[in-house]
Write a protein that holds these residues in place. Structure first.
Motif, PDB file in Angstrom:
ATOM      1  N   ARG A  18      79.798 103.728 -27.614  1.00 23.67           N
ATOM      2  CA  ARG A  18      79.393 104.412 -28.835  1.00 23.67           C
ATOM      3  C   ARG A  18      78.907 103.380 -29.829  1.00 23.67           C
ATOM      4  NH1 ARG A  18      84.526 106.729 -27.972  1.00 23.67           N
ATOM      5  NH2 ARG A  18      85.297 105.389 -29.625  1.00 23.67           N
ATOM      6  N   HIS A  19      77.942 103.784 -30.626  1.00 28.70           N
ATOM      7  CA  HIS A  19      77.451 102.888 -31.678  1.00 28.70           C
ATOM      8  C   HIS A  19      77.148 103.730 -32.896  1.00 28.70           C
ATOM      9  CE1 HIS A  19      75.493  99.586 -33.652  1.00 28.70           C
ATOM     10  NE2 HIS A  19      74.475 100.384 -33.926  1.00 28.70           N
ATOM     11  N   THR A  20      77.886 103.477 -33.963  1.00 31.35           N
ATOM     12  CA  THR A  20      77.641 104.171 -35.209  1.00 31.35           C
ATOM     13  C   THR A  20      76.982 103.188 -36.160  1.00 31.35           C
ATOM     14  OG1 THR A  20      79.601 105.514 -34.855  1.00 31.35           O
ATOM     15  CG2 THR A  20      78.705 105.472 -37.086  1.00 31.35           C
ATOM     16  N   PRO A  21      75.797 103.520 -36.661  1.00 30.24           N
ATOM     17  CA  PRO A  21      75.125 102.577 -37.551  1.00 30.24           C
ATOM     18  C   PRO A  21      75.901 102.403 -38.845  1.00 30.24           C
ATOM     19  CG  PRO A  21      73.935 104.657 -37.457  1.00 30.24           C
ATOM     20  CD  PRO A  21      75.028 104.737 -36.436  1.00 30.24           C
ATOM     21  N   ASN A  22      75.746 101.246 -39.435  1.00 30.89           N
ATOM     22  CA  ASN A  22      76.415 100.926 -40.686  1.00 30.89           C
ATOM     23  C   ASN A  22      75.581 101.480 -41.839  1.00 30.89           C
ATOM     24  OD1 ASN A  22      77.946  99.880 -42.680  1.00 30.89           O
ATOM     25  ND2 ASN A  22      77.553  97.737 -42.212  1.00 30.89           N
ATOM     26  N   LEU A  23      76.034 102.607 -42.412  1.00 29.45           N
ATOM     27  CA  LEU A  23      75.268 103.279 -43.452  1.00 29.45           C
ATOM     28  C   LEU A  23      75.783 102.986 -44.855  1.00 29.45           C
ATOM     29  CD1 LEU A  23      74.765 106.791 -41.815  1.00 29.45           C
ATOM     30  CD2 LEU A  23      73.126 104.946 -41.981  1.00 29.45           C
ATOM     31  N   TRP A  24      76.746 102.065 -44.992  1.00 26.67           N
ATOM     32  CA  TRP A  24      77.315 101.832 -46.326  1.00 26.67           C
ATOM     33  C   TRP A  24      76.274 101.375 -47.340  1.00 26.67           C
ATOM     34  CZ3 TRP A  24      77.149  97.248 -48.849  1.00 26.67           C
ATOM     35  CH2 TRP A  24      76.962  96.092 -48.090  1.00 26.67           C
ATOM     36  N   ALA A 101      71.817 104.933 -25.855  1.00 25.82           N
ATOM     37  CA  ALA A 101      71.062 105.150 -24.612  1.00 25.82           C
ATOM     38  C   ALA A 101      71.141 103.921 -23.712  1.00 25.82           C
ATOM     39  CB  ALA A 101      69.610 105.486 -24.938  1.00 25.82           C
ATOM     40  N   ASP A 102      71.017 102.731 -24.298  1.00 28.85           N
ATOM     41  CA  ASP A 102      71.135 101.497 -23.517  1.00 28.85           C
ATOM     42  C   ASP A 102      72.515 101.381 -22.889  1.00 28.85           C
ATOM     43  OD1 ASP A 102      68.576 100.848 -24.222  1.00 28.85           O
ATOM     44  OD2 ASP A 102      69.143  99.399 -25.772  1.00 28.85           O
ATOM     45  N   SER A 103      73.543 101.707 -23.665  1.00 25.16           N
ATOM     46  CA  SER A 103      74.912 101.619 -23.163  1.00 25.16           C
ATOM     47  C   SER A 103      75.135 102.595 -22.011  1.00 25.16           C
ATOM     48  CB  SER A 103      75.898 101.890 -24.304  1.00 25.16           C
ATOM     49  OG  SER A 103      77.217 101.787 -23.846  1.00 25.16           O
ATOM     50  N   THR A 104      74.578 103.792 -22.132  1.00 26.12           N
ATOM     51  CA  THR A 104      74.710 104.780 -21.056  1.00 26.12           C
ATOM     52  C   THR A 104      74.043 104.284 -19.783  1.00 26.12           C
ATOM     53  OG1 THR A 104      74.761 106.587 -22.666  1.00 26.12           O
ATOM     54  CG2 THR A 104      74.190 107.159 -20.397  1.00 26.12           C
ATOM     55  N   GLN A 105      72.855 103.690 -19.920  1.00 26.23           N
ATOM     56  CA  GLN A 105      72.146 103.182 -18.742  1.00 26.23           C
ATOM     57  C   GLN A 105      72.937 102.054 -18.078  1.00 26.23           C
ATOM     58  OE1 GLN A 105      69.203 100.359 -19.266  1.00 26.23           O
ATOM     59  NE2 GLN A 105      67.969 100.936 -17.501  1.00 26.23           N
ATOM     60  N   LEU A 106      73.503 101.155 -18.869  1.00 25.90           N
ATOM     61  CA  LEU A 106      74.277 100.050 -18.307  1.00 25.90           C
ATOM     62  C   LEU A 106      75.536 100.562 -17.620  1.00 25.90           C
ATOM     63  CD1 LEU A 106      73.872  97.514 -21.236  1.00 25.90           C
ATOM     64  CD2 LEU A 106      72.875  97.315 -18.959  1.00 25.90           C
ATOM     65  N   THR A 107      76.163 101.580 -18.182  1.00 23.90           N
ATOM     66  CA  THR A 107      77.359 102.160 -17.559  1.00 23.90           C
ATOM     67  C   THR A 107      77.011 102.794 -16.223  1.00 23.90           C
ATOM     68  OG1 THR A 107      78.282 102.574 -19.752  1.00 23.90           O
ATOM     69  CG2 THR A 107      79.246 103.780 -17.921  1.00 23.90           C
ATOM     70  N   GLU A 108      75.864 103.464 -16.153  1.00 27.67           N
ATOM     71  CA  GLU A 108      75.435 104.062 -14.883  1.00 27.67           C
ATOM     72  C   GLU A 108      75.153 102.980 -13.840  1.00 27.67           C
ATOM     73  OE1 GLU A 108      72.097 106.449 -15.994  1.00 27.67           O
ATOM     74  OE2 GLU A 108      73.351 108.031 -16.871  1.00 27.67           O
ATOM     75  N   ALA A 133      75.992  91.254 -10.212  1.00 24.51           N
ATOM     76  CA  ALA A 133      75.662  89.970 -10.836  1.00 24.51           C
ATOM     77  C   ALA A 133      74.515  90.126 -11.839  1.00 24.51           C
ATOM     78  CB  ALA A 133      75.300  88.948  -9.764  1.00 24.51           C
ATOM     79  N   ARG A 134      73.519  90.925 -11.489  1.00 22.43           N
ATOM     80  CA  ARG A 134      72.401  91.166 -12.403  1.00 22.43           C
ATOM     81  C   ARG A 134      72.877  91.923 -13.645  1.00 22.43           C
ATOM     82  NH1 ARG A 134      67.120  89.440 -12.645  1.00 22.43           N
ATOM     83  NH2 ARG A 134      67.427  89.203 -10.433  1.00 22.43           N
ATOM     84  N   LEU A 135      73.787  92.860 -13.441  1.00 24.60           N
ATOM     85  CA  LEU A 135      74.338  93.603 -14.573  1.00 24.60           C
ATOM     86  C   LEU A 135      75.112  92.678 -15.511  1.00 24.60           C
ATOM     87  CD1 LEU A 135      74.792  96.326 -15.938  1.00 24.60           C
ATOM     88  CD2 LEU A 135      76.781  96.647 -14.469  1.00 24.60           C
ATOM     89  N   ALA A 136      75.829  91.719 -14.951  1.00 24.34           N
ATOM     90  CA  ALA A 136      76.543  90.748 -15.788  1.00 24.34           C
ATOM     91  C   ALA A 136      75.560  89.954 -16.639  1.00 24.34           C
ATOM     92  CB  ALA A 136      77.373  89.812 -14.908  1.00 24.34           C
ATOM     93  N   ASP A 137      74.373  89.683 -16.098  1.00 28.80           N
ATOM     94  CA  ASP A 137      73.339  88.991 -16.879  1.00 28.80           C
ATOM     95  C   ASP A 137      72.849  89.857 -18.039  1.00 28.80           C
ATOM     96  OD1 ASP A 137      73.437  86.857 -15.163  1.00 28.80           O
ATOM     97  OD2 ASP A 137      71.713  87.478 -13.979  1.00 28.80           O
ATOM     98  N   ASP A 138      72.706  91.161 -17.793  1.00 25.76           N
ATOM     99  CA  ASP A 138      72.084  92.054 -18.769  1.00 25.76           C
ATOM    100  C   ASP A 138      73.055  92.676 -19.766  1.00 25.76           C
ATOM    101  OD1 ASP A 138      69.761  91.566 -17.393  1.00 25.76           O
ATOM    102  OD2 ASP A 138      69.826  93.423 -16.221  1.00 25.76           O
ATOM    103  N   TRP A 139      74.375  92.533 -19.532  1.00 26.27           N
ATOM    104  CA  TRP A 139      75.366  93.247 -20.343  1.00 26.27           C
ATOM    105  C   TRP A 139      76.404  92.278 -20.881  1.00 26.27           C
ATOM    106  CZ3 TRP A 139      78.488  97.954 -18.088  1.00 26.27           C
ATOM    107  CH2 TRP A 139      78.921  98.773 -19.144  1.00 26.27           C
TER     108      TRP A 139
END
Length: 197
Positions: A18-24, A101-108, A133-139
């Motif tokens: 999850r990522h909630t933008p910082n709106l303060w 969306a990026d986090s969901t793709q990496l989890t898949e 190993a490639r996922l470790a590079d990208d995440w």
């Protein structure tokens, strides 16, 4: 690149998808903008009243066109500030959506690589090793988790003798590939995941 954590007291970055933008900043600037709008409206009201009353006191009268021009200029400026705040807030929300969306793709990708590591065919397990190993590079946030999965695979017992019940063809090559991938990244952190020995 695969990075092995050598300092146990070092905090690992966490990522829960999850990522909630910082709106303060928006919530701090928006009330300020509303206060400016209120002050401008108050000033325009009393300014117009003073300008119009100056005609009756014999001072140099100010034209109605000047009052209207000043009012329009101030309102345009306030509108531009509010539009900029809205655009900034929208950009933050869009960045949050993109991050999720990026986090969901990496989890898949992680789930698919882990599934490949458990496959019966050695070629699929090898593909799983390279995918992890490639996922470790990208995440970077979950890099250590990917390495931990590969190390856990190495710690699992396996049958060496082809006549044993749990023997799997190609298992030795899969394990050697995991060791090579970790060794190569320890020696050359910028090395490609698919680099051959």
């Amino acid at each position: 690149m695969i990075a092995i954590a050598t300092n146990p007291s070092q905090r690992r970055p966490t990522q829960d998808g999850r990522h909630t933008p910082n709106l303060w900043p928006v919530w701090l600037v928006a009330p300020g903008a509303l206060l400016i709008v209120g002050a401008a409206a108050f000033g325009l009201y009393h300014g117009a009243e003073l300008l119009l009353s100056s005609e009756s006191t014999g001072k140099k009268p100010v034209g109605v066109q000047e009052v209207i021009k000043t009012t329009v200029t101030v309102l345009t400026l306030v509108g531009a500030v509010l539009a900029a705040l809205y655009a900034y807030r929208k950009q933050l929300l869009d960045e949050g959506t993109s991050h999720r969306a990026d986090s969901t793709q990496l989890t898949e990708r992680y789930a698919k690589a882990a599934e490949q590591l458990g496959h019966e065919q050695a070629a699929v397990r090898l593909a799983g090793v390279y995918a992890m190993a490639r996922l470790a590079d990208d995440w970077p946030e979950q890099r250590q988790v990917c390495v931990d999965v590969l190390c856990a695979y190495l710690r699992m017992p396996y049958a060496i003798d082809p006549t044993d019940t749990g023997f799997r063809h190609g298992e030795r090559e899969v394990r050697l590939t995991i060791i090579r991938a970790i060794r190569n990244h320890l020696q050359e952190p910028a090395a490609s995941t698919t680099r051959q020995p």
